[in-house]
Write an enzyme that holds these catalytic residues in place. Sequence first.
Site, PDB file in Angstrom:
ATOM      1  CB  SER A 212      -1.013  -0.118   1.114  1.00 48.21           C
ATOM      2  OG  SER A 212      -2.115   0.868   1.052  1.00 48.21           O
ATOM      3  CG  ASP A 422      -5.907  -2.607  -4.260  1.00 45.63           C
ATOM      4  OD1 ASP A 422      -6.588  -1.958  -3.406  1.00 45.63           O
ATOM      5  OD2 ASP A 422      -4.866  -3.321  -4.046  1.00 45.63           O
ATOM      6  CG  HIS A 451      -5.413  -2.659  -0.093  1.00 44.86           C
ATOM      7  ND1 HIS A 451      -4.804  -2.107  -1.080  1.00 44.86           N
ATOM      8  CD2 HIS A 451      -4.876  -2.099   1.092  1.00 44.86           C
ATOM      9  CE1 HIS A 451      -3.732  -1.279  -0.546  1.00 44.86           C
ATOM     10  NE2 HIS A 451      -3.816  -1.317   0.561  1.00 44.86           N
TER      11      HIS A 451
END
Length: 488
Positions: A212, A422, A451
């Site tokens: 991320s 995502d 994710h």
Amino acid sequence: MRRTLPLALAATAVAASAMAATAIPASVVAATPDTVRWGPCSEKAASSRLECATLNVPLDYRDPDGRQIEIAISRLASEKPSQRRGVLLTNPGGPGITGLGYPAALAASGLPRKVLDSYDVIGFDPRGVGRSTPVTCDLTPEQQKRGNLPPYAHTAADVAREAGNARTVAEQCASSRTAWTHPHTTTANTARDMDRIRAALGEPKLSYLGASYGTYLGAVYTTMFPGHSDRIVLDSSLGPGGYDVTAMRLFARGLEDRFPGFAAFVAAHPEYGLGTTPKQVTAEFFDLAKRLEAKPVQGYDGNLFRGITFDALYSDANMPQLAKTWQTLDTDRPTPPNPPLPNMENFMSARFSVICGDSRWPETVREYQRNVAIDRLRHPMLGGSSAGIGPCAFWPDKRVEPPVRIGDRGPSNVLMVQNERDPGTPLAGAQKLRRAFGKRATMVTADQGGHGVYPFGANTCANDAVTAFLTTGQRPARDLACAAEPSR
């Protein structure tokens, strides 16, 4: 499920391509290694094998002998010293999220034994976060409850109204007792801290696994310190601008990339009473949001409803609980208890420091009004929120340094891995980072939603590619598309 808005909601001559690395040479960062004194970690949930330590680093790398701050680090040491090849620094994302326990979490979530044997897995709390010298914006409980995304704006007046709240938070950050740290709580300085960790551990190079926001941190590190970068894995990537206004607006696209999977799940389970076709489930989303805006149910208003939907779709495993939550809201039945996240004030404060300090955001209310009008039509599920105005609009103009420019100069040692659907870091942003890296990177995409890919996802093709790279250094010869696989 959380009752807050979503959490989502990286030294050689080639380093001259990074503006920040040019401003503060890598030689200043790679100081004489400190002695790391490992001891037990105090986190109750951490692995008993996890060790912790602290490291002093400069607040301002332009003044390396000036004021120092602490960085908390952790280690899950290889149990096979003969197979150990180095250290694997990790970051779970954020910004603002603690990473001390991440090595233990990775191990518990299936990080392969041959990876654990090959590396000492290192975690850390980035500057400003948790057990490192923390930042604060003195956020009130009400401000914390408002979360990370602005309220959904239906009109230009809604944007103008929210501007007052955004300005207040920015002013609180600028006047808080840790205001002296905010200008230096940036991704570039965290990357410099990473290189201090590498030097303190006595390692010539650093391998890295970041997810991320951690992908941007890794991209900045390997741009600033290409000669110190070994095997770099970026999982679920932001675009080359990091967590900027573009990334924030992409959340709305991410939800709509991801939502059809949830709509199909709900439609296949008519017992929820939320529709028997994906079209009906989608209509239910908008109907529930409208009703909750008009009359909140048990503390859930339209903004929180959108937020918890977005947040839950980070994982397939959350879909049944999300459907149940929709069902209880639809019928005004009691919802399950939802305790607040711990350390929310520090998380939000550190996040503001990083994203507002890393890049410039639009500074006029009119520009946010225009963005909201565009995104509300283009991506109506979340666009009226993710394009809205936040504290970065009123952040002090002075930046310590310009953003790091991610480019294609440096060794070809980056592996990107990405889900096609995502919500938090949509494929469109990852593709931009892939293009920016050029020959430096290879990208593996997995035909799945959610994710985060490695090691949490079900796609063995993608997971095996990462494991092979970390343990052998071999990447796919070219970008690889992994077909969908059954959920495990």
